[in-house]
Design a protein around this motif. Structure first.
Motif, PDB file in Angstrom:
ATOM      1  N   ASP A 144      -9.472   1.575  -0.532  1.00  0.00           N
ATOM      2  CA  ASP A 144      -9.989   2.757   0.510  1.00  0.00           C
ATOM      3  C   ASP A 144      -8.860   2.888   1.445  1.00  0.00           C
ATOM      4  O   ASP A 144      -8.093   1.942   1.628  1.00  0.00           O
ATOM      5  CB  ASP A 144     -11.501   2.395   1.080  1.00  0.00           C
ATOM      6  N   THR A 145      -8.775   3.988   2.237  1.00  0.00           N
ATOM      7  CA  THR A 145      -7.913   4.327   3.199  1.00  0.00           C
ATOM      8  C   THR A 145      -8.155   3.752   4.557  1.00  0.00           C
ATOM      9  O   THR A 145      -7.472   4.152   5.659  1.00  0.00           O
ATOM     10  CB  THR A 145      -7.567   5.889   3.309  1.00  0.00           C
ATOM     11  N   GLN A 146      -9.626   3.488   5.009  1.00  0.00           N
ATOM     12  CA  GLN A 146     -10.100   2.920   6.302  1.00  0.00           C
ATOM     13  C   GLN A 146     -10.746   1.944   6.076  1.00  0.00           C
ATOM     14  O   GLN A 146     -11.562   1.641   5.166  1.00  0.00           O
ATOM     15  CB  GLN A 146     -10.820   4.272   6.895  1.00  0.00           C
ATOM     16  N   ARG A 151       0.770  -1.158   0.213  1.00  0.00           N
ATOM     17  CA  ARG A 151      -0.076   0.012   0.061  1.00  0.00           C
ATOM     18  C   ARG A 151       0.825   1.275  -0.124  1.00  0.00           C
ATOM     19  O   ARG A 151       0.546   2.117   0.263  1.00  0.00           O
ATOM     20  CB  ARG A 151      -0.919  -0.048   1.242  1.00  0.00           C
ATOM     21  N   THR A 152       2.094   0.954  -0.348  1.00  0.00           N
ATOM     22  CA  THR A 152       2.952   2.403  -0.310  1.00  0.00           C
ATOM     23  C   THR A 152       3.634   2.854  -1.555  1.00  0.00           C
ATOM     24  O   THR A 152       3.948   3.830  -1.648  1.00  0.00           O
ATOM     25  CB  THR A 152       4.251   1.805   0.763  1.00  0.00           C
ATOM     26  N   LEU A 165     -12.478  -3.483   4.138  1.00  0.00           N
ATOM     27  CA  LEU A 165     -11.897  -2.768   3.504  1.00  0.00           C
ATOM     28  C   LEU A 165     -12.641  -2.665   2.071  1.00  0.00           C
ATOM     29  O   LEU A 165     -12.467  -3.838   1.305  1.00  0.00           O
ATOM     30  CB  LEU A 165     -10.389  -2.898   3.307  1.00  0.00           C
TER      31      LEU A 165
END
Length: 415
Positions: free
Chosen positions: A276-278, A236-237, A286
């Motif tokens: 999504d981020t959360q 995710r980076t 998620l």
């Protein structure tokens, strides 16, 4: 008298003596002839094969349009044209509706005339200001008169700017009488017919929906998500390098496919496009999104589909026919035929199903023989007469395998 008693005793024991003699004779005969044994039952066996298999997951997804807009009127007027078929495909820039242009054309002409008049007034004001500048230096007019001329020139310049703005608004409003498609897509039912009065406060004239490509949104359980991120720390980076290149696709190592509501496989592969981020705190999931090509418009927005994600990192695992798998209270098991043709019950841990085959996570290895036909005739520990067969991995159809001379000799020795 004594003779009669003896005769009766001999008559009583004679049949017993004859029976004992017969038993002895039969026993003697059985020692001379071999006992008849039943041959072992014939069974069909499958040679366990290994195949490269990746981790596999299935998710319930929902298809969504990438673009969906309500087509609305931006100016008030009467509809005079509708240039599309309801439910059909329209191209980007295609004219959809036309509002009566006559009032807006008249307004445009009035704005053009007003601008011309304002420009003429500005020219006159500037000339008067130039003359006043010389006269005030000569003392022919007062400073107040000169200030008035300066003010008049500024007002004329402002009037020109206002007229230009009005002209631009008139042009825009005239342009708004032609309503075109902002993108290619399918257009729904028209809310208004030709002749209706429409305007900014009216309902949407129609809804335009893009069809190709299309989104599929789905949810991943938080536990599975954490396990995946632990195996791929950078998932995710990594920065995305282009719109078409998804970072999740690069490092998530998954190949995406779809199963449609009727159970058929969709023939276009997908790519991850959003995460999504959360995590949803109520569901513990998620939200992710994949993008699929949809050139034929088969996938309509709002469909429930099955999204299949298979890891591109493959592992060699045994693949066995579904027909060979049995189940009891302890779980799944298969019947293995050992090299000496003895039947062995073997518990197995099953993975995913691929067409007519099961992936075996543990319990079997390549080259072992398992029974696929004749299961009801055998038991663990018994002997069998195996025949090697082939199994169609797609349909599960069983066919007899052509044996080589060496294999035939080996089978005969096993018998």
């Amino acid at each position: 008298m004594i003779a009669n008693i003896t005769d009766r005793k001999l008559g009583k024991w004679l049949p017993i003596s004859a029976l004992a003699t017969s038993i002895v004779l039969l026993a003697g005969c059985s020692d001379d002839k071999p006992t008849h044994q039943m041959p072992p039952p014939g069974v069909s066996v499958f040679n366990v094969i290994d195949q490269e298999v990746g981790d596999y997951y299935e998710y319930v997804g929902r298809s969504e349009a990438i673009h969906e807009v309500d087509v609305r009127a931006r100016v008030e007027g009467f509809l005079v044209k509708r240039n599309f078929t309801e439910g059909g495909m329209v191209e980007k820039g295609q004219l959809l509706y036309e509002i009566d242009r006559a009032p807006f054309e008249a307004t445009l002409k009035g704005a053009e005339a007003q601008l011309a008049s304002s420009k003429a007034a500005l020219i006159n004001a500037r000339k008067n200001l130039e003359r006043s500048r010389d006269l005030v230096k000569q003392g022919a007019i007062s400073q107040a008169d000169f200030d008035n001329q300066t003010s008049s020139e500024a007002q004329a310049a402002a009037a020109v700017e206002s007229a230009e703005a009005n002209l631009e608004t008139a042009k825009l409003n005239l342009g708004y009488t032609r309503i075109s498609a902002p993108f290619k897509g399918e257009i729904g039912k028209s809310t208004y017919s030709v002749g209706n009065l429409v305007g900014p406060s009216s309902q949407a004239l129609a809804t335009l929906t893009s069809m190709d490509p299309i989104y599929v949104t789905f949810q991943v359980d938080e536990r599975q998500l954490i396990s995946h991120l632990a195996e791929h720390p950078g998932a995710r980076t990594t920065q995305q390098t282009s719109v078409e290149e998804s970072p999740l696709e690069e490092k998530g190592m998954f190949k995406l496919s779809l199963k449609l509501p009727n159970g058929t496989e969709y023939d276009q592969p997908g790519t991850f496009s959003f995460a999504d981020t959360q995590v949803d705190e109520t569901m513990g999931t998620l939200t992710l999104r994949a993008t699929f090509p949809n050139p034929q418009g088969i996938i309509l927005p709002g469909l429930y589909v099955t999204l299949q994600a298979e890891s591109t990192d493959k592992t060699l695992l045994p693949l066995i026919p579904q027909a060979s798998v049995q189940q009891d209270q302890s779980g799944h098991f298969v019947l293995v035929v050992t090299p000496d043709n003895t039947v062995e019950s073997r518990p197995v841990e099953l993975g995913r199903r691929i067409n007519a085959m099961w992936v075996v996570k543990s319990g079997l290895k390549q080259g072992e023989h398992i029974i696929v036909q004749g299961l009801q005739k055998v038991r663990a520990g018994g002997k069998v007469a195996p025949t090697l067969v082939d199994v169609n991995t797609t349909t599960g159809t069983i066919t007899t395998k052509a044996s080589t001379p060496a294999e035939s000799a080996k089978q005969e020795q096993g018998h």
